[in-house]
Enzyme design. Structure first.
Site, mmCIF file in Angstrom:
data_model
loop_
_atom_site.group_PDB
_atom_site.id
_atom_site.type_symbol
_atom_site.label_atom_id
_atom_site.label_comp_id
_atom_site.label_asym_id
_atom_site.label_seq_id
_atom_site.Cartn_x
_atom_site.Cartn_y
_atom_site.Cartn_z
ATOM 1 N N TYR A 55 0.822 -1.204 0.000
ATOM 2 C CA TYR A 55 0.000 0.000 0.000
ATOM 3 C C TYR A 55 0.863 1.265 0.000
ATOM 4 O O TYR A 55 0.660 2.171 0.824
ATOM 5 C CB TYR A 55 -0.927 0.026 1.213
ATOM 6 C CG TYR A 55 -1.887 -1.130 1.335
ATOM 7 C CD1 TYR A 55 -2.327 -1.845 0.221
ATOM 8 C CD2 TYR A 55 -2.371 -1.511 2.582
ATOM 9 C CE1 TYR A 55 -3.210 -2.900 0.353
ATOM 10 C CE2 TYR A 55 -3.258 -2.564 2.714
ATOM 11 C CZ TYR A 55 -3.668 -3.264 1.606
ATOM 12 O OH TYR A 55 -4.545 -4.311 1.742
ATOM 13 N N HIS A 92 -0.166 -11.869 1.109
ATOM 14 C CA HIS A 92 -0.998 -10.888 0.415
ATOM 15 C C HIS A 92 -1.374 -11.362 -0.991
ATOM 16 O O HIS A 92 -0.512 -11.702 -1.793
ATOM 17 C CB HIS A 92 -0.230 -9.564 0.327
ATOM 18 C CG HIS A 92 -1.101 -8.384 0.077
ATOM 19 N ND1 HIS A 92 -0.660 -7.094 0.209
ATOM 20 C CD2 HIS A 92 -2.412 -8.276 -0.281
ATOM 21 C CE1 HIS A 92 -1.640 -6.251 -0.073
ATOM 22 N NE2 HIS A 92 -2.710 -6.953 -0.377
#
Length: 388
Positions: free
Chosen positions: A59, A125
């Site tokens: 992110y 992830h």
């Protein structure tokens, strides 16, 4: 596991029910995330006892900004007063490294960025982009870090719920140990509620998954009054234009009842997941005698860009956890919005699959820096590349 280290309590006994997701501390949601009121957001979350934060190295600057916020809050919050979640394995949009060396390096880098001595939960992830063998290897490394006391719980995250269920089954079958947590995003919102299907939840139950967390109640910006095309992330968002328009049209339906689409979407997802996700929910919820909630309630991850959005979501959370009966939101969603979506109801775009190519050609190469040295002291061996 070291016999001297006590087994942790089940995740469902300690997981906070509402988690602040910081994927919004990123260029996809804000043109300059450093100019966001990120310190005020984190401070206010703690004031409201929203005592958990979800981030990822993928992110953009999210981990760095979250760590900076936690350092700048005065008085400093005690580490035991909040639950810290991050991820490993995804580097960029088309670059993944699930090798043990990179997973370990990524975890130690997250510790440094977040200013933490441990992580409460780490997910691999976006597991749909990797092979089951690679996921198994990465989960094994996270469990070694767990056994070393670096992290407490291990999970997987991703978009396609059938892939998440399949991998949860594989992990249990191949390791004889279930995964602690699954993070699903975009699959329990008013556009796509596939995560709540009985057959999907039964697969997770048979795999021994303790907790399933629901994220992206606004469909990564699809379910907003202005529509995803108005956001900085518009070019990146994977939704086709027809789906974007179908979701934007829902704002007009909400307006007929003097309501905002964001409020309707968040309220519906929060309240519905409390019940539909209860078998995979948390017991760590301070309930009063007035509400009639199940013993476990489904946990949700919220993303905000302003303190005002945080306050709004918190108010909705307070409302839905204290309601004694179903409100009018469910009928608005199910009787008017779902028919309006038509073929786009429960539509999911492709994520991963055979068409994806991982551009990271050599796995397990980590920078020759102080973080790598910490890894070496922890495990004894990390592959370094002095050129990185």
């Amino acid at each position: 596991m070291d016999a001297k280290r006590p087994a942790p309590r089940p995740l469902s006994e300690v997981l906070p029910p509402l988690i602040l997701g910081t994927a919004t501390f990123n260029h996809q949601y804000h043109r300059d995330p450093a100019q966001m009121p990120y310190v005020d957001i984190v401070r206010r979350a703690l004031d409201l006892n929203i005592a958990a934060f979800d981030t990822s190295p993928y992110y953009g600057p999210s981990e760095i900004l979250l760590g900076d916020a936690l350092r700048r809050i005065d008085p400093a919050p005690a580490r035991d007063s909040y639950f810290l979640i991050t991820k490993a394995g995804r580097i960029t949009g088309d670059e993944f490294d699930y090798s043990p060396a990179w997973v370990r390096y990524s975890v130690f880098r997250s510790l440094e960025r977040l200013g933490a001595d441990r992580l409460d939960l780490v997910y691999m992830h976006d597991v749909e982009f990797m092979s089951p063998a690679e996921v198994l290897g990465a989960v094994g490394e996270l469990r070694r870090l767990r056994d070393d006391g670096v992290i407490r719980y291990v999970g997987i995250s991703g978009y396609p719920v059938k892939t998440l269920a399949s991998l949860a089954e594989t992990i249990l079958r191949e390791t004889s140990e279930p995964i602690d947590a699954v993070l699903s995003y975009g699959h329990f919102c008013i556009q796509n509620a596939q995560l709540g299907r009985a057959d999907i939840l039964e697969r997770f139950a048979s795999s021994g998954v303790d907790c399933i967390l629901n994220a992206s109640m606004l469909g990564m910006g699809l379910l907003t009054s202005q529509g995803v095309n108005s956001l900085p992330m518009s070019a990146w968002h994977p939704a086709p234009q027809e789906l974007r328009k179908a979701c934007h049209d829902l704002a007009a339906i909400a307006a007929t009842e003097n309501r905002r689409l964001e409020e309707v979407a968040i309220r519906w997802s929060l309240r519905s997941w409390i019940y539909q996700g209860s078998s995979f929910g948390t017991k760590a919820f301070k309930r009063d005698t007035n509400n009639n909630l199940p013993a476990r309630i489904g946990a949700s991850v919220m993303g905000v860009s302003t303190v005002e959005q945080l306050e709004e979501t918190w108010h909705l959370w307070q409302t839905v956890t204290n309601e004694k009966r179903k409100d009018t939101t469910s009928s608005l969603v199910e009787m008017r919005m779902w028919p309006s979506l038509g073929q786009w109801k429960d539509y999911a775009w492709e994520s991963g699959g055979p068409s994806f190519t991982n551009t990271r050609k050599v796995m397990g190469i980590v920078p020759n820096d102080d973080i790598a040295k910490r890894c070496r002291r922890s495990v004894g061996k990390v592959v370094d590349d002095p050129k990185l």
